[in-house]
Motif scaffolding. Sequence first.
Motif, mmCIF file in Angstrom:
data_model
loop_
_atom_site.group_PDB
_atom_site.id
_atom_site.type_symbol
_atom_site.label_atom_id
_atom_site.label_comp_id
_atom_site.label_asym_id
_atom_site.label_seq_id
_atom_site.Cartn_x
_atom_site.Cartn_y
_atom_site.Cartn_z
ATOM 1 N N LEU A 23 0.813 -1.215 0.000
ATOM 2 C CA LEU A 23 0.000 0.000 0.000
ATOM 3 C C LEU A 23 0.846 1.263 0.000
ATOM 4 C CD1 LEU A 23 -3.071 -0.754 2.276
ATOM 5 C CD2 LEU A 23 -2.953 -0.504 -0.211
ATOM 6 N N ALA A 26 1.629 2.621 -3.297
ATOM 7 C CA ALA A 26 0.508 3.274 -3.961
ATOM 8 C C ALA A 26 0.677 4.781 -3.958
ATOM 9 C CB ALA A 26 -0.795 2.903 -3.260
ATOM 10 N N TRP A 77 -8.779 0.907 -3.327
ATOM 11 C CA TRP A 77 -7.595 1.515 -3.938
ATOM 12 C C TRP A 77 -7.680 1.388 -5.460
ATOM 13 C CZ3 TRP A 77 -3.695 -0.026 -7.203
ATOM 14 C CH2 TRP A 77 -2.622 0.861 -7.329
#
Lengths: 210, 210
Positions: free
Chosen positions: A76, A79, A135
């Motif tokens: 993550l 990201a 996401w």
Amino acid sequence: MQGSPRPLRRNEIRAQNEATILRAAEKVFAEAGFGGATMQLIADMAGLPKANLHYYFATKEELYRRVVRDIFEIWLQAAEAMDGASGPAEGIGAYIEAKMEISRRYPYGSKVWASEVMHGAPVIQDYLETTLRDWTVGRVALIRRWIDEGRMTPVDPQHLLYMLWATTQHYADFSHQIETLNGGQPLNDAEWRAAADSVKQIVLRGIGLD
Amino acid sequence: MQGSPRPLRRNEIRAQNEATILRAAEKVFAEAGFGGATMQLIADMAGLPKANLHYYFATKEELYRRVVRDIFEIWLQAAEAMDGASGPAEGIGAYIEAKMEISRRYPYGSKVWASEVMHGAPVIQDYLETTLRDWTVGRVALIRRWIDEGRMTPVDPQHLLYMLWATTQHYADFSHQIETLNGGQPLNDAEWRAAADSVKQIVLRGIGLD
DNA sequence: GTCTATATTTCGATAGAC
DNA sequence: GTCTATCGAAATATAGAC
């Protein structure tokens, strides 16, 4: 007269032992799979008696769950490389760079993740349905905006994301195959640089960004 | 008076039972990993008593070896799609199509292969060092020739091959993740078509072929 | 060639002394 | 918090009747 003050010493011991166990578990789970991994193997690699593992992690599954969760957190963080970029070339280029760096630094974690997903995600299905799904939806919208603004070639954003995941994680998940085809030697600094450059070159050009 | 002739009946029984066992084993190994798979699970899925598995395949490892070997043969067949092509667009395009079709038809086989490689290829290391290595060397030379002839953008042929493997096999190995992000539904005919088209579009354009 | 029953091994987990 | 010894469950593999 008070006893000598040793605040938080217990917590430090716990934190340190947990880290040692998690590092060993990540490697063993990656190399043997969940079923093939044994608490004895992990204990040996961590240099601890098997019983100590059960003291810190009640069950093998709980230990595995922690390993997978930690890896997901690392994914993550990459990201963020895509967010706040001025445009698609910078955003996607930075995302590829970040994911390649993670593949290099955390090859075991990537393998554990891949194995977990391949087996139907029995442990992290909820993450797939919530965090990852959210996401993905956000990033698909971002890419679609770039396309609508004429800043990149129209492509299916979802499949572009799959390509980014596949190409970057391949260098971690199939590192053994790559090493074998590289004359038995792991990629060195220059070869990792060339790998990242190749991925960026083909993908960015493939979506109209040079 | 001679007994009734029943030539090769034994071989037929063996071939049929082996095929049944192999089909079940492929699925169980893919979904549970080598360590997580049990002979009992495979036997149940094949509809046979556990002892029969040991009659046809002495050990669990021998059964696994056969599954991996069979899958490797299927991979190699896709290689032919690249050969004899008139040029890079046709050759690489056909290779992507063939590999996507395999990902769709043999998702279990692809997962078993991925798992085997991720665990260090304990069973098929010799295949990697001989057959796969030779094939790769030949294909790298072919791509390099196309580049030298100015028929495609100069890219690192090795990393292009990795990209082809990664992107196509991703749809098999991570099918569960893709299904989850697809609203819990496996890709239908149109979505598989779109996936293959997306991969071809981005990769071919990425190497200068439109 | 089939299948039940079982031998043998290994693993996850725990008890209990230190 | 550490570690030895061990329990109980489960798995691979086999023996032997049919």
